[in-house]
Design a protein around this motif. Structure first.
Motif: not given
Length: 133
Positions: A43-47, A51-54, A83-84, A97-103
């Motif tokens: 999942r990706d959302t631009v805020q 960009i929030l990735l889940e 990498r995780q 959910s395997l966590g959330r990342m922000s780029v």
């Protein structure tokens, strides 16, 4: 057919069903795996300027396994290499959910790769995401 022949035939049929089910979930589309007992999604959302990735897992039955996720790419403000991985548990009807990342989003593009292994089956998802310019 003897009783032993019937058992052998039933065992062979069950083994083929397990192999077929594993093959069904073994490949993935661009942003999610094909239908099967184990599926993945990115999942990706631009805020704003992020960009929030889940990464997510969907399962047809309660299952546990391992995953790895990587994010690479970037834009004018630099590059990203994340990498995780770890263990997970998923239940039917409840995506895990395997966590959330922000780029950073501004003019950036990223390749996101998720590999999930559970119950002798592996699935992968690949998605390219980009932010506003």
């Amino acid at each position: 057919m003897t009783r032993l022949d019937k058992r052998a035939a039933a065992a062979a049929a069950a083994l083929l069903a397990v192999i077929a089910a594993g093959a069904t979930g073994a490949t993935a589309g661009k942003d999610g795996s094909a239908s099967g007992p184990l599926r993945c999604e990115i999942r990706d959302t631009v805020q704003g300027d992020a960009i929030l990735l889940e990464p997510m897992i969907h399962a047809d039955r309660s299952i546990s396994g391992t995953y790895t996720v990587s994010v690479s790419g970037g834009g004018t403000s630099g590059s990203t290499n994340i990498r995780q991985g770890g263990a997970f548990e998923a239940s039917p009807g409840i995506p895990a959910s395997l966590g959330r990342m922000s780029v950073g989003a501004n003019g950036a593009a990223y390749d996101v790769r998720l590999k999930v292994t559970a119950g002798g089956t592996s699935v992968s998802c690949v998605k390219q995401v980009s932010g506003a310019t």
